[in-house]
Scaffold this active site. Structure first.
Site, PDB file in Angstrom:
ATOM      1  N   ASN A   7     -67.479  24.670  42.238  1.00  0.00           N
ATOM      2  CA  ASN A   7     -68.313  24.803  41.039  1.00  0.00           C
ATOM      3  C   ASN A   7     -69.272  23.613  41.036  1.00  0.00           C
ATOM      4  O   ASN A   7     -68.895  22.494  40.684  1.00  0.00           O
ATOM      5  CB  ASN A   7     -67.409  24.800  39.804  1.00  0.00           C
ATOM      6  CG  ASN A   7     -68.193  24.942  38.514  1.00  0.00           C
ATOM      7  OD1 ASN A   7     -69.424  24.906  38.516  1.00  0.00           O
ATOM      8  ND2 ASN A   7     -67.486  25.091  37.406  1.00  0.00           N
ATOM      9  N   ARG A  91     -68.884  29.423  42.127  1.00  0.00           N
ATOM     10  CA  ARG A  91     -69.336  29.807  40.785  1.00  0.00           C
ATOM     11  C   ARG A  91     -70.866  29.737  40.777  1.00  0.00           C
ATOM     12  O   ARG A  91     -71.449  28.702  41.118  1.00  0.00           O
ATOM     13  CB  ARG A  91     -68.784  28.835  39.748  1.00  0.00           C
ATOM     14  CG  ARG A  91     -69.286  29.179  38.367  1.00  0.00           C
ATOM     15  CD  ARG A  91     -69.108  28.059  37.397  1.00  0.00           C
ATOM     16  NE  ARG A  91     -69.634  28.448  36.100  1.00  0.00           N
ATOM     17  CZ  ARG A  91     -70.134  27.607  35.237  1.00  0.00           C
ATOM     18  NH1 ARG A  91     -70.183  26.319  35.498  1.00  0.00           N
ATOM     19  NH2 ARG A  91     -70.584  28.039  34.070  1.00  0.00           N
ATOM     20  N   HIS A 180     -70.503  32.375  30.565  1.00  0.00           N
ATOM     21  CA  HIS A 180     -69.037  32.212  30.484  1.00  0.00           C
ATOM     22  C   HIS A 180     -68.302  33.519  30.801  1.00  0.00           C
ATOM     23  O   HIS A 180     -67.161  33.712  30.377  1.00  0.00           O
ATOM     24  CB  HIS A 180     -68.569  31.768  29.075  1.00  0.00           C
ATOM     25  CG  HIS A 180     -69.072  30.450  28.619  1.00  0.00           C
ATOM     26  ND1 HIS A 180     -69.492  30.222  27.316  1.00  0.00           N
ATOM     27  CD2 HIS A 180     -69.217  29.273  29.275  1.00  0.00           C
ATOM     28  CE1 HIS A 180     -69.879  28.971  27.194  1.00  0.00           C
ATOM     29  NE2 HIS A 180     -69.731  28.377  28.365  1.00  0.00           N
ATOM     30  N   ARG A 241     -75.917  21.685  21.948  1.00  0.00           N
ATOM     31  CA  ARG A 241     -76.956  22.737  21.907  1.00  0.00           C
ATOM     32  C   ARG A 241     -77.047  23.338  20.507  1.00  0.00           C
ATOM     33  O   ARG A 241     -76.018  23.519  19.843  1.00  0.00           O
ATOM     34  CB  ARG A 241     -76.626  23.848  22.909  1.00  0.00           C
ATOM     35  CG  ARG A 241     -76.878  23.450  24.331  1.00  0.00           C
ATOM     36  CD  ARG A 241     -76.457  24.544  25.295  1.00  0.00           C
ATOM     37  NE  ARG A 241     -75.480  24.031  26.236  1.00  0.00           N
ATOM     38  CZ  ARG A 241     -74.674  24.773  26.984  1.00  0.00           C
ATOM     39  NH1 ARG A 241     -74.728  26.086  26.908  1.00  0.00           N
ATOM     40  NH2 ARG A 241     -73.817  24.212  27.798  1.00  0.00           N
ATOM     41  N   GLU A 384     -61.008  29.848  35.000  1.00  0.00           N
ATOM     42  CA  GLU A 384     -62.143  30.451  35.696  1.00  0.00           C
ATOM     43  C   GLU A 384     -61.955  30.371  37.219  1.00  0.00           C
ATOM     44  O   GLU A 384     -62.344  31.281  37.943  1.00  0.00           O
ATOM     45  CB  GLU A 384     -63.441  29.753  35.278  1.00  0.00           C
ATOM     46  CG  GLU A 384     -63.845  30.137  33.857  1.00  0.00           C
ATOM     47  CD  GLU A 384     -64.801  29.153  33.212  1.00  0.00           C
ATOM     48  OE1 GLU A 384     -64.354  28.026  32.901  1.00  0.00           O
ATOM     49  OE2 GLU A 384     -65.973  29.489  33.031  1.00  0.00           O
TER      50      GLU A 384
END
Ligand code: AMP
Length: 400
Positions: A7, A91, A180, A241, A384
């Site tokens: 990742n 990923r 996600h 964010r 993940e």
């Protein structure tokens, strides 16, 4: 088959090696500050043995060379030779509309990922750098790309089309993609397994609440709506964010403060969210401490975060015509006991009732709803990397 999961971020790289015979994690690690002074690798084998090494790593290729050395290390490695790795799973954040499922990486696939650079400028370039660096070092090992956007590709057009002239969708692919996805898919599948119910018979709302946060509506195992959009900036309030705001604010602040569009976007991505509201931190642990000490803006940030998540849950209850399950996952979803309670409070009329004792838990796969809650509320730590490794094995096996 042993699978290496990579990742790759712009200056960091996370990795895991899993033995997929029994889905066992063998080792994991993190490289930080790639291309910056003070590059460091932290490596840990499953039995806890590991090391932290500060050594210059100017490029992603050098970072991956250090990962290989760690995996082959005599003291804390897990491999005799890199040839033991049967496949590498990468990923990748954005695949646009062209790739909607995990796929074997070819030159054509890399071209498509490069075409997505301008819609995912901070994510896709380092993802591709990581792929190319691995390919250079392991030219004969199959590589698979697993996309954050893939799980959301089943959304109907009514969920992904923005109410702007349709030609922008046709010309530039301006639409909602969602992110996600690997996490939403993993926890929704785990939820069905935990309840021993076929996922086809379930309506699930998944809340991935980490530094980035998104909520998804899942019907019969397929995503029908999600809170993130064209980029991971849309949706709920996050660590730094803004989530959804009135777009007219952008021009107004730019003009008042004399900001460039780059500065404005940086502000919305990195200085907003609960950090921007509170002025304290993006970390919910710090916010909870500050709020308990009477910091009103920290409390306000927590209140707004909870309200936004509630809003999406309510919206998805309407879209799904009720739900069977709500799942909490990721850093905040797995650990912030008070935040889960706050989100689920005052929703008994909607069939949502948390059990305060069962909710008093962190990072465990468990049911946290009250026995008489119509909707089951589950806590499921996300994984993940395991999902990426599973997809990698199935893509590679499908080629054989
Ligand atoms: P993630 O992006 O999934 O790694 O989530 C990271 C975020 O989870 C952190 O920034 C914190 O806000 C939150 N978090 C982690 N541990 C805790 C905890 N024990 N209590 C509250 N929030 C936590």
């Amino acid at each position: 088959m042993k699978v290496l999961v990579i990742n790759c971020g712009s200056s960091s790289l996370k990795y895991q090696v899993l033995d997929m015979e029994n889905e066992e994690l063998l080792a994991k690690g993190l490289v930080e500050r790639i291309g910056i002074d003070g590059s460091v690798i932290k490596h840990e084998r499953e039995d806890g043995k590991g090391f932290k090494l500060q050594t210059p790593m100017a490029t992603h290729k050098e970072a991956i060379e250090n990962v290989f050395e760690a995996l082959l290390n005599k003291e804390s490695g897990v491999l005799q030779s890199m040839d033991e790795i049967g496949a590498v799973g990468h990923r990748v954040v954005h695949a646009g509309e062209k790739l909607t499922d995990s796929t074997l990486i070819t030159d054509d696939v890399i071209k498509i990922l490069e075409e997505c650079f301008d819609i995912a400028p901070s994510h896709n370039p380092p993802n591709v750098l990581g792929i190319k660096a691995c390919q250079a070092l392991m030219p004969n090992t199959p590589m698979v790309a697993v996309f954050d956007t893939a799980f959301h590709s089943t959304m109907p057009a009514s969920s992904y089309i923005y109410a702007i002239p349709y030609e922008y969708y046709e010309k530039y692919g301006i639409r909602r993609y969602g992110f996600h996805g690997t996490s939403h898919k993993y926890v929704s599948e785990r939820a069905a397994k935990m309840l021993n119910i076929d996922i086809k018979d379930l309506k699930i709302i998944t809340c991935h609440l980490g530094n980035g946060a998104s909520v998804s509506a899942i019907k019969s195992g397929k995503c029908i709506d999600t809170s993130m959009g064209f980029t991971p900036l849309e949706g709920v309030v996050m660590g730094t964010r803004s989530g959804g705001i009135d777009p007219a604010i952008i021009e107004y602040i730019m003009e008042k403060e004399g900001l460039s569009i780059e500065e404005m976007l940086k502000m919305l991505n990195r200085k907003s969210g609960v950090f921007g509201i509170s002025g304290v931190s993006s970390d919910f642990r710090d916010l909870e401490v500050a709020a308990n000490e009477g910091n009103e803006r920290a409390q306000l940030a927590l209140d707004i975060f909870a309200q936004k998540i509630k809003g999406y849950i309510g919206s998805y209850l309407a879209e799904l015509d009720g739900a069977d399950v709500i799942v909490f996952t990721a850093g905040i979803g797995e650990n912030a006991i008070g935040m889960r309670a706050k989100i689920c409070s005052n929703m008994e009329n909607l069939g949502i009732k948390l059990d305060p004792e069962r909710n008093n838990v962190r990072g465990e796969e468990t049911i946290i709803s009250a026995a008489d809650s119509k909707i089951k509320i589950l806590l499921i730590p996300t994984n993940e990397e395991l999902m990426i490794a599973r997809d990698t094995v199935s893509v590679v096996n499908a080629q054989a």
